[in-house]
Design a protein around this motif. Structure first.
Motif, PDB file in Angstrom:
ATOM      1  N   ARG A 119       3.752  48.755  47.923  1.00 59.20           N
ATOM      2  CA  ARG A 119       2.703  48.020  48.641  1.00 59.20           C
ATOM      3  C   ARG A 119       1.744  47.403  47.645  1.00 59.20           C
ATOM      4  O   ARG A 119       1.304  48.051  46.707  1.00 59.20           O
ATOM      5  CB  ARG A 119       1.947  48.962  49.579  1.00 59.20           C
ATOM      6  CG  ARG A 119       0.895  48.268  50.441  1.00 59.20           C
ATOM      7  CD  ARG A 119       1.531  47.373  51.486  1.00 59.20           C
ATOM      8  NE  ARG A 119       0.553  46.705  52.337  1.00 59.20           N
ATOM      9  CZ  ARG A 119       0.120  47.191  53.493  1.00 59.20           C
ATOM     10  NH1 ARG A 119       0.576  48.357  53.925  1.00 59.20           N
ATOM     11  NH2 ARG A 119      -0.735  46.518  54.224  1.00 59.20           N
ATOM     12  N   THR A 120       1.447  46.122  47.844  1.00 57.70           N
ATOM     13  CA  THR A 120       0.410  45.462  47.046  1.00 57.70           C
ATOM     14  C   THR A 120      -0.803  45.296  47.949  1.00 57.70           C
ATOM     15  O   THR A 120      -0.898  45.924  49.004  1.00 57.70           O
ATOM     16  CB  THR A 120       0.913  44.102  46.540  1.00 57.70           C
ATOM     17  OG1 THR A 120       1.164  43.254  47.670  1.00 57.70           O
ATOM     18  CG2 THR A 120       2.209  44.262  45.739  1.00 57.70           C
ATOM     19  N   ASP A 121      -1.724  44.429  47.553  1.00 54.09           N
ATOM     20  CA  ASP A 121      -2.874  44.176  48.423  1.00 54.09           C
ATOM     21  C   ASP A 121      -2.487  43.274  49.594  1.00 54.09           C
ATOM     22  O   ASP A 121      -3.320  42.951  50.436  1.00 54.09           O
ATOM     23  CB  ASP A 121      -4.032  43.556  47.642  1.00 54.09           C
ATOM     24  CG  ASP A 121      -3.645  42.246  46.967  1.00 54.09           C
ATOM     25  OD1 ASP A 121      -2.448  41.910  46.947  1.00 54.09           O
ATOM     26  OD2 ASP A 121      -4.556  41.563  46.455  1.00 54.09           O
ATOM     27  N   GLY A 122      -1.219  42.865  49.618  1.00 57.33           N
ATOM     28  CA  GLY A 122      -0.693  42.079  50.731  1.00 57.33           C
ATOM     29  C   GLY A 122       0.560  42.731  51.255  1.00 57.33           C
ATOM     30  O   GLY A 122       0.545  43.899  51.651  1.00 57.33           O
ATOM     31  N   PRO A 123       1.682  42.010  51.237  1.00 55.86           N
ATOM     32  CA  PRO A 123       2.926  42.581  51.750  1.00 55.86           C
ATOM     33  C   PRO A 123       3.576  43.530  50.756  1.00 55.86           C
ATOM     34  O   PRO A 123       3.141  43.659  49.605  1.00 55.86           O
ATOM     35  CB  PRO A 123       3.807  41.342  51.949  1.00 55.86           C
ATOM     36  CG  PRO A 123       3.310  40.388  50.912  1.00 55.86           C
ATOM     37  CD  PRO A 123       1.826  40.617  50.812  1.00 55.86           C
ATOM     38  N   TYR A 124       4.618  44.199  51.195  1.00 58.59           N
ATOM     39  CA  TYR A 124       5.433  45.004  50.288  1.00 58.59           C
ATOM     40  C   TYR A 124       6.252  44.083  49.392  1.00 58.59           C
ATOM     41  O   TYR A 124       6.629  42.978  49.790  1.00 58.59           O
ATOM     42  CB  TYR A 124       6.380  45.906  51.080  1.00 58.59           C
ATOM     43  CG  TYR A 124       5.696  47.040  51.796  1.00 58.59           C
ATOM     44  CD1 TYR A 124       5.462  48.245  51.154  1.00 58.59           C
ATOM     45  CD2 TYR A 124       5.277  46.899  53.117  1.00 58.59           C
ATOM     46  CE1 TYR A 124       4.839  49.290  51.813  1.00 58.59           C
ATOM     47  CE2 TYR A 124       4.646  47.940  53.780  1.00 58.59           C
ATOM     48  CZ  TYR A 124       4.426  49.134  53.116  1.00 58.59           C
ATOM     49  OH  TYR A 124       3.795  50.165  53.761  1.00 58.59           O
ATOM     50  N   VAL A 125       6.517  44.534  48.184  1.00 62.01           N
ATOM     51  CA  VAL A 125       7.361  43.775  47.257  1.00 62.01           C
ATOM     52  C   VAL A 125       8.361  44.732  46.629  1.00 62.01           C
ATOM     53  O   VAL A 125       8.191  45.955  46.659  1.00 62.01           O
ATOM     54  CB  VAL A 125       6.527  43.097  46.138  1.00 62.01           C
ATOM     55  CG1 VAL A 125       5.559  42.079  46.725  1.00 62.01           C
ATOM     56  CG2 VAL A 125       5.786  44.125  45.297  1.00 62.01           C
ATOM     57  N   HIS A 126       9.422  44.168  46.062  1.00 63.64           N
ATOM     58  CA  HIS A 126      10.380  44.991  45.334  1.00 63.64           C
ATOM     59  C   HIS A 126       9.716  45.562  44.083  1.00 63.64           C
ATOM     60  O   HIS A 126       9.013  44.852  43.359  1.00 63.64           O
ATOM     61  CB  HIS A 126      11.601  44.166  44.942  1.00 63.64           C
ATOM     62  CG  HIS A 126      12.442  43.767  46.107  1.00 63.64           C
ATOM     63  ND1 HIS A 126      12.385  42.514  46.685  1.00 63.64           N
ATOM     64  CD2 HIS A 126      13.379  44.461  46.820  1.00 63.64           C
ATOM     65  CE1 HIS A 126      13.234  42.454  47.694  1.00 63.64           C
ATOM     66  NE2 HIS A 126      13.854  43.611  47.801  1.00 63.64           N
ATOM     67  N   ASN A 127       9.964  46.813  43.839  1.00 59.32           N
ATOM     68  CA  ASN A 127       9.284  47.512  42.748  1.00 59.32           C
ATOM     69  C   ASN A 127      10.020  47.311  41.423  1.00 59.32           C
ATOM     70  O   ASN A 127      10.620  48.239  40.873  1.00 59.32           O
ATOM     71  CB  ASN A 127       9.170  49.001  43.084  1.00 59.32           C
ATOM     72  CG  ASN A 127       8.274  49.728  42.099  1.00 59.32           C
ATOM     73  OD1 ASN A 127       7.445  49.121  41.425  1.00 59.32           O
ATOM     74  ND2 ASN A 127       8.427  51.038  42.013  1.00 59.32           N
ATOM     75  N   PHE A 128       9.959  46.075  40.912  1.00 56.53           N
ATOM     76  CA  PHE A 128      10.544  45.788  39.614  1.00 56.53           C
ATOM     77  C   PHE A 128       9.591  46.221  38.508  1.00 56.53           C
ATOM     78  O   PHE A 128       8.365  46.233  38.686  1.00 56.53           O
ATOM     79  CB  PHE A 128      10.848  44.296  39.470  1.00 56.53           C
ATOM     80  CG  PHE A 128      12.096  43.865  40.188  1.00 56.53           C
ATOM     81  CD1 PHE A 128      13.337  44.272  39.739  1.00 56.53           C
ATOM     82  CD2 PHE A 128      12.027  43.052  41.311  1.00 56.53           C
ATOM     83  CE1 PHE A 128      14.500  43.875  40.387  1.00 56.53           C
ATOM     84  CE2 PHE A 128      13.180  42.661  41.960  1.00 56.53           C
ATOM     85  CZ  PHE A 128      14.416  43.066  41.502  1.00 56.53           C
ATOM     86  N   SER A 129      10.170  46.514  37.348  1.00 54.78           N
ATOM     87  CA  SER A 129       9.374  47.019  36.237  1.00 54.78           C
ATOM     88  C   SER A 129       8.817  45.915  35.353  1.00 54.78           C
ATOM     89  O   SER A 129       7.901  46.146  34.570  1.00 54.78           O
ATOM     90  CB  SER A 129      10.236  47.956  35.381  1.00 54.78           C
ATOM     91  OG  SER A 129      11.357  47.240  34.865  1.00 54.78           O
ATOM     92  N   GLY A 130       9.391  44.713  35.459  1.00 51.41           N
ATOM     93  CA  GLY A 130       8.961  43.642  34.567  1.00 51.41           C
ATOM     94  C   GLY A 130       9.564  43.767  33.185  1.00 51.41           C
ATOM     95  O   GLY A 130       8.953  43.374  32.194  1.00 51.41           O
ATOM     96  N   ARG A 131      10.777  44.277  33.094  1.00 49.81           N
ATOM     97  CA  ARG A 131      11.415  44.490  31.789  1.00 49.81           C
ATOM     98  C   ARG A 131      12.373  43.365  31.400  1.00 49.81           C
ATOM     99  O   ARG A 131      12.637  43.174  30.219  1.00 49.81           O
ATOM    100  CB  ARG A 131      12.173  45.822  31.793  1.00 49.81           C
ATOM    101  CG  ARG A 131      11.268  47.037  31.894  1.00 49.81           C
ATOM    102  CD  ARG A 131      12.094  48.309  31.915  1.00 49.81           C
ATOM    103  NE  ARG A 131      11.251  49.490  32.047  1.00 49.81           N
ATOM    104  CZ  ARG A 131      11.703  50.731  32.186  1.00 49.81           C
ATOM    105  NH1 ARG A 131      13.030  50.934  32.211  1.00 49.81           N
ATOM    106  NH2 ARG A 131      10.878  51.741  32.309  1.00 49.81           N
TER     107      ARG A 131
END
Length: 207
Positions: A119-131
């Motif tokens: 969960r972000t401050d808006g909708p849910y997003v895929h929890n990618f690591s940014g790698r």
């Protein structure tokens, strides 16, 4: 879409992530299309506005892109290739034709398992690591597969305003939507047509 590229880059009329990504070329069907994501960093800005990745993942990818500009450019090329495939698929769908899904299926074969959601401050997003720089591609691809495997596939429309070319899912009751946005392209096109009609009714006036 807007005549102002900065404003157009913040407008999401497609109704689905993959269609909003397809619409990142403004005035797509005109003689002077405008690129709204000219590089990978600009694309990450789009991801932030469209909320396809978490802020943490975006920050991590920005660092990688700065350190590895060649890799970022290669990732951008892959993203733009996917965008072109989405155009081709959407154009075929709205004409009731079959499209070549081989490039999309090839990407799906490379896709990682869908990660958990966060969960972000808006909708849910895929929890990618940014790698890895390819991470932003996957939510777009998964959005496209969701469109193709649902009733959305029969509701793809393309803005009828001259030169626009933005796609959307037509969710109007009778599937009568004509514009990406009635307030933007719709108003502009109605004004253009009214002006053209007035010119034709003026005695001695030539177009």
């Amino acid at each position: 879409m807007s005549r102002d590229p900065q404003r157009a880059a913040t407008q999401f009329f497609g109704g689905r992530v993959c269609l909003d990504f397809a619409n990142t070329l403004d005035w797509r069907t005109s003689g002077d299309p405008q690129e709204l994501i000219p590089d990978y960093t600009a694309f990450l800005g789009w991801c932030a506005r469209r909320r396809t990745l978490s802020p943490q993942a975006i920050k991590a990818l920005e660092v990688i892109a700065r350190k590895k500009p060649a890799a970022a450019a290669a990732a951008q090329t892959e993203l733009l290739s996917l965008r072109a495939e989405i155009w081709s698929i959407c154009d075929a769908l709205r004409r009731g034709e079959r499209s070549d899904l081989a490039p999309v299926n090839a990407l799906l074969a490379q896709a990682p398992p869908q990660p958990s959601l966060v969960r972000t401050d808006g909708p849910y997003v895929h929890n990618f690591s940014g790698r890895t720089l390819s991470e932003p591609l996957w939510p777009i691809l998964w959005s496209l597969t969701a469109v193709l495997t649902s009733a959305d596939a029969s509701r793809i429309g393309c803005c009828q305003a001259d030169g626009c070319g933005w796609f959307y899912v037509d969710e109007s009751p009778n599937r009568t939507r004509l514009w990406c946005s009635s307030e933007v392209c719709g108003n502009r096109e109605r004004a253009r047509r009214a002006y053209a009609k007035r010119r034709k009714t003026i005695p001695g006036k030539r177009g």
